[in-house]
Design a protein around this motif. Structure first.
Motif, PDB file in Angstrom:
ATOM      1  N   HIS A 192       0.828  -1.204   0.000  1.00  0.00           N
ATOM      2  CA  HIS A 192       0.000   0.000   0.000  1.00  0.00           C
ATOM      3  C   HIS A 192       0.861   1.252   0.000  1.00  0.00           C
ATOM      4  O   HIS A 192       1.883   1.317   0.677  1.00  0.00           O
ATOM      5  N   TYR A 193       0.450   2.235  -0.771  1.00  0.00           N
ATOM      6  CA  TYR A 193       1.113   3.532  -0.833  1.00  0.00           C
ATOM      7  C   TYR A 193       0.034   4.589  -0.605  1.00  0.00           C
ATOM      8  O   TYR A 193      -0.825   4.809  -1.457  1.00  0.00           O
ATOM      9  N   SER A 194       0.081   5.173   0.581  1.00  0.00           N
ATOM     10  CA  SER A 194      -0.940   6.150   0.963  1.00  0.00           C
ATOM     11  C   SER A 194      -0.554   7.523   0.430  1.00  0.00           C
ATOM     12  O   SER A 194       0.529   7.703  -0.148  1.00  0.00           O
ATOM     13  N   MET A 195      -1.386   8.519   0.678  1.00  0.00           N
ATOM     14  CA  MET A 195      -1.032   9.885   0.279  1.00  0.00           C
ATOM     15  C   MET A 195       0.209  10.361   1.023  1.00  0.00           C
ATOM     16  O   MET A 195       0.965  11.176   0.520  1.00  0.00           O
ATOM     17  N   GLN A 196       0.426   9.803   2.221  1.00  0.00           N
ATOM     18  CA  GLN A 196       1.659  10.165   2.932  1.00  0.00           C
ATOM     19  C   GLN A 196       2.883   9.705   2.142  1.00  0.00           C
ATOM     20  O   GLN A 196       3.880  10.427   2.042  1.00  0.00           O
ATOM     21  N   ASP A 197       2.793   8.517   1.585  1.00  0.00           N
ATOM     22  CA  ASP A 197       3.909   8.013   0.777  1.00  0.00           C
ATOM     23  C   ASP A 197       4.101   8.862  -0.482  1.00  0.00           C
ATOM     24  O   ASP A 197       5.231   9.116  -0.904  1.00  0.00           O
ATOM     25  N   VAL A 198       2.974   9.276  -1.082  1.00  0.00           N
ATOM     26  CA  VAL A 198       3.070  10.147  -2.262  1.00  0.00           C
ATOM     27  C   VAL A 198       3.755  11.452  -1.874  1.00  0.00           C
ATOM     28  O   VAL A 198       4.632  11.951  -2.585  1.00  0.00           O
ATOM     29  N   ASP A 199       3.392  11.991  -0.708  1.00  0.00           N
ATOM     30  CA  ASP A 199       4.016  13.244  -0.252  1.00  0.00           C
ATOM     31  C   ASP A 199       5.515  13.060  -0.015  1.00  0.00           C
ATOM     32  O   ASP A 199       6.318  13.935  -0.334  1.00  0.00           O
ATOM     33  N   ARG A 200       5.874  11.929   0.568  1.00  0.00           N
ATOM     34  CA  ARG A 200       7.276  11.732   0.932  1.00  0.00           C
ATOM     35  C   ARG A 200       8.153  11.417  -0.269  1.00  0.00           C
ATOM     36  O   ARG A 200       9.224  11.997  -0.440  1.00  0.00           O
ATOM     37  N   MET A 201       7.691  10.477  -1.100  1.00  0.00           N
ATOM     38  CA  MET A 201       8.572   9.964  -2.164  1.00  0.00           C
ATOM     39  C   MET A 201       8.303  10.588  -3.515  1.00  0.00           C
ATOM     40  O   MET A 201       9.107  10.463  -4.423  1.00  0.00           O
ATOM     41  N   GLY A 202       7.128  11.165  -3.665  1.00  0.00           N
ATOM     42  CA  GLY A 202       6.730  11.618  -4.995  1.00  0.00           C
ATOM     43  C   GLY A 202       6.092  10.472  -5.756  1.00  0.00           C
ATOM     44  O   GLY A 202       6.337   9.300  -5.475  1.00  0.00           O
ATOM     45  N   ILE A 203       5.279  10.843  -6.729  1.00  0.00           N
ATOM     46  CA  ILE A 203       4.486   9.836  -7.423  1.00  0.00           C
ATOM     47  C   ILE A 203       5.365   8.893  -8.256  1.00  0.00           C
ATOM     48  O   ILE A 203       5.045   7.706  -8.430  1.00  0.00           O
ATOM     49  N   GLY A 204       6.494   9.404  -8.753  1.00  0.00           N
ATOM     50  CA  GLY A 204       7.372   8.561  -9.576  1.00  0.00           C
ATOM     51  C   GLY A 204       7.832   7.338  -8.826  1.00  0.00           C
ATOM     52  O   GLY A 204       7.684   6.192  -9.282  1.00  0.00           O
ATOM     53  N   GLU A 205       8.381   7.572  -7.630  1.00  0.00           N
ATOM     54  CA  GLU A 205       8.891   6.464  -6.841  1.00  0.00           C
ATOM     55  C   GLU A 205       7.751   5.559  -6.345  1.00  0.00           C
ATOM     56  O   GLU A 205       7.896   4.338  -6.287  1.00  0.00           O
ATOM     57  N   VAL A 206       6.625   6.171  -6.003  1.00  0.00           N
ATOM     58  CA  VAL A 206       5.489   5.381  -5.528  1.00  0.00           C
ATOM     59  C   VAL A 206       5.042   4.380  -6.606  1.00  0.00           C
ATOM     60  O   VAL A 206       4.837   3.196  -6.327  1.00  0.00           O
ATOM     61  N   VAL A 207       4.918   4.839  -7.825  1.00  0.00           N
ATOM     62  CA  VAL A 207       4.435   3.937  -8.884  1.00  0.00           C
ATOM     63  C   VAL A 207       5.463   2.843  -9.175  1.00  0.00           C
ATOM     64  O   VAL A 207       5.122   1.668  -9.309  1.00  0.00           O
ATOM     65  N   ASP A 208       6.753   3.230  -9.215  1.00  0.00           N
ATOM     66  CA  ASP A 208       7.814   2.219  -9.399  1.00  0.00           C
ATOM     67  C   ASP A 208       7.713   1.141  -8.336  1.00  0.00           C
ATOM     68  O   ASP A 208       7.725  -0.055  -8.627  1.00  0.00           O
ATOM     69  N   LYS A 209       7.671   1.585  -7.084  1.00  0.00           N
ATOM     70  CA  LYS A 209       7.663   0.639  -5.962  1.00  0.00           C
ATOM     71  C   LYS A 209       6.391  -0.196  -5.971  1.00  0.00           C
ATOM     72  O   LYS A 209       6.425  -1.390  -5.673  1.00  0.00           O
ATOM     73  N   ALA A 210       5.280   0.437  -6.287  1.00  0.00           N
ATOM     74  CA  ALA A 210       4.002  -0.277  -6.282  1.00  0.00           C
ATOM     75  C   ALA A 210       4.032  -1.421  -7.294  1.00  0.00           C
ATOM     76  O   ALA A 210       3.635  -2.551  -6.993  1.00  0.00           O
ATOM     77  N   LEU A 211       4.520  -1.138  -8.487  1.00  0.00           N
ATOM     78  CA  LEU A 211       4.540  -2.189  -9.514  1.00  0.00           C
ATOM     79  C   LEU A 211       5.525  -3.288  -9.147  1.00  0.00           C
ATOM     80  O   LEU A 211       5.251  -4.478  -9.327  1.00  0.00           O
ATOM     81  N   LYS A 212       6.685  -2.899  -8.590  1.00  0.00           N
ATOM     82  CA  LYS A 212       7.663  -3.917  -8.178  1.00  0.00           C
ATOM     83  C   LYS A 212       7.124  -4.772  -7.043  1.00  0.00           C
ATOM     84  O   LYS A 212       7.414  -5.977  -6.953  1.00  0.00           O
ATOM     85  N   ALA A 213       6.319  -4.164  -6.167  1.00  0.00           N
ATOM     86  CA  ALA A 213       5.817  -4.900  -5.004  1.00  0.00           C
ATOM     87  C   ALA A 213       4.924  -6.068  -5.426  1.00  0.00           C
ATOM     88  O   ALA A 213       4.982  -7.147  -4.856  1.00  0.00           O
ATOM     89  N   VAL A 214       4.072  -5.863  -6.414  1.00  0.00           N
ATOM     90  CA  VAL A 214       3.168  -6.951  -6.817  1.00  0.00           C
ATOM     91  C   VAL A 214       3.709  -7.800  -7.960  1.00  0.00           C
ATOM     92  O   VAL A 214       3.270  -8.933  -8.146  1.00  0.00           O
ATOM     93  N   ASP A 215       4.643  -7.230  -8.721  1.00  0.00           N
ATOM     94  CA  ASP A 215       5.107  -7.959  -9.905  1.00  0.00           C
ATOM     95  C   ASP A 215       6.557  -7.624 -10.195  1.00  0.00           C
ATOM     96  O   ASP A 215       6.860  -6.886 -11.125  1.00  0.00           O
ATOM     97  N   PRO A 216       7.468  -8.188  -9.383  1.00  0.00           N
ATOM     98  CA  PRO A 216       8.888  -7.835  -9.540  1.00  0.00           C
ATOM     99  C   PRO A 216       9.435  -8.130 -10.931  1.00  0.00           C
ATOM    100  O   PRO A 216      10.333  -7.439 -11.402  1.00  0.00           O
ATOM    101  N   THR A 217       8.885  -9.135 -11.614  1.00  0.00           N
ATOM    102  CA  THR A 217       9.419  -9.463 -12.944  1.00  0.00           C
ATOM    103  C   THR A 217       8.795  -8.606 -14.041  1.00  0.00           C
ATOM    104  O   THR A 217       9.256  -8.617 -15.181  1.00  0.00           O
ATOM    105  N   GLY A 218       7.724  -7.885 -13.710  1.00  0.00           N
ATOM    106  CA  GLY A 218       7.103  -7.023 -14.719  1.00  0.00           C
ATOM    107  C   GLY A 218       6.543  -7.785 -15.898  1.00  0.00           C
ATOM    108  O   GLY A 218       6.768  -7.412 -17.054  1.00  0.00           O
ATOM    109  N   THR A 219       5.819  -8.851 -15.616  1.00  0.00           N
ATOM    110  CA  THR A 219       5.315  -9.690 -16.702  1.00  0.00           C
ATOM    111  C   THR A 219       3.811  -9.961 -16.626  1.00  0.00           C
ATOM    112  O   THR A 219       3.253 -10.548 -17.539  1.00  0.00           O
ATOM    113  N   ARG A 220       3.178  -9.550 -15.528  1.00  0.00           N
ATOM    114  CA  ARG A 220       1.796 -10.010 -15.334  1.00  0.00           C
ATOM    115  C   ARG A 220       0.769  -9.006 -15.861  1.00  0.00           C
ATOM    116  O   ARG A 220       1.000  -7.802 -15.827  1.00  0.00           O
TER     117      ARG A 220
END
Ligand code: DIR
Ligand code: MN
Ligand code: MN
Ligand code: MN
Length: 310
Positions: A192-220
């Motif tokens: 989970h990435y809350s608005m607090q995470d968006v504030d801290r890391m910025g949306i770029g890092e949040v989206v990167d991390k979010a996709l890696k968290a559920v699909d590290p291989t980037g294939t699904r």
């Protein structure tokens, strides 16, 4: 893309009238032509028709269980056949209980999906943790294997069996999470990435991390379920449960552009536009701009190889 568009005029997953007008509002704003103008081949599957079941009394606290159950069965069947025919599916809601059927149909057609849930809310209450009784706050509990033991069998939902793992879910934009939901997120370790995470890391890092968290291989294949209340109420005021401090227009667009760039978007739900609340012109305009980014529009400009310099 080959895009299959499906209208899902559902409102009984929440208490207010008006969410059933979402598909009509997006159509009136020209969504089909907008998608075609981006070079997509669009197949319009029309709007589903839902019946309101008589004497659909609350079961314990759960409101309109049979009506919402029957509607979601139709959604599941429709999304299943759209995905099976290799169309990128856009489901236009409708309240967010629609995601139950949409994820269910998607997972039947594509067993390896991940779910990116962009919302102010977690929508993972069980019928027992929910304090509102509104099914739009529960769709993820009905489709998640780990929660099966916590979701009572209800009439109207016999068709709905769990088809994803909570490990396949990632949230972006959370800022109004109920106690029971927070307990589920902690207990099962849901990404989970809350608005607090968006504030801290910025949306770029949040989206990167979010996709890696559920699909590290980037294939699904990706199921994006986008509740317009994820965005700030300044840009999407027409929604039943607005929460201040939401994603900006740019952050919303960024999420969509990155997901489109993966080439793995497979179903996109756009939920919770309520035309009877606030300024629906602003809300629909925002929604169209956001949806466009899922279907190929790039803010940096789209390169047409056929365009030669004059
Ligand atoms: C609240 C509100 N968590 C509920 N959920 C909403 O009723 O369970 N989801 N509004 O989008
Ligand atoms: Mn929400
Ligand atoms: Mn955390
Ligand atoms: Mn929602």
């Amino acid at each position: 893309f080959k895009v299959g568009v499906l209208g899902v005029p559902l409102s009984k997953g929440q208490p207010r009238d008006g969410t059933e007008n979402g598909p009509k509002a997006l159509r009136n704003a020209g969504i089909i032509k907008v998608l075609e103008d981006l070079g997509n081949q669009v197949i319009d599957h029309g709007d589903l028709q839902f019946e309101t079941i008589e004497n659909d009394n609350p079961k314990d606290k759960i409101k309109n269980p049979k009506t919402v159950g029957a509607a979601n069965k139709k959604i599941s069947d429709a999304v299943y056949s759209i995905v099976k025919s290799e169309q990128l599916c856009l489901t236009m809601g409708g309240d967010h209980s629609m995601a139950m059927g949409s994820i269910h149909g998607h997972a039947l057609a594509e067993p390896n999906i991940v779910v990116v849930w962009v919302d102010a809310h977690a929508d993972i209450n069980t019928p027992l943790t929910s304090s509102s009784g509104n099914i739009h706050g529960m769709p993820l509990s009905f489709v998640s294997k780990e929660l099966e033991a916590y979701v009572p069998k209800l009439k109207g939902f016999e068709w709905c069996f769990p088809c994803i793992s909570v490990k396949d879910i990632v949230y972006i934009g959370l800022r109004d999470v109920d106690e029971g939901e927070r307990c589920i997120i902690e207990h099962f370790g849901i990404a989970h990435y809350s608005m607090q995470d968006v504030d801290r890391m910025g949306i770029g890092e949040v989206v990167d991390k979010a996709l890696k968290a559920v699909d590290p291989t980037g294939t699904r294949p990706i199921h994006l379920s986008f509740d317009v209340d994820a965005l700030d109420p300044a840009i999407t005021p027409s929604t039943g449960t607005p929460v201040a401090g939401g994603l900006s227009f740019r952050e919303g667009q960024y999420i969509m552009e990155v997901l489109a760039n993966t080439g793995r978007l497979s179903v996109v739900d756009i939920a919770e536009i309520n035309t009877t609340v606030g300024n629906s012109d602003v809300t629909v305009k925002t929604a169209v701009e956001i949806v466009k980014k899922c279907f190929g529009q790039k803010r940096g400009g789209n390169f047409l190889p056929s365009y030669g310099l004059p």
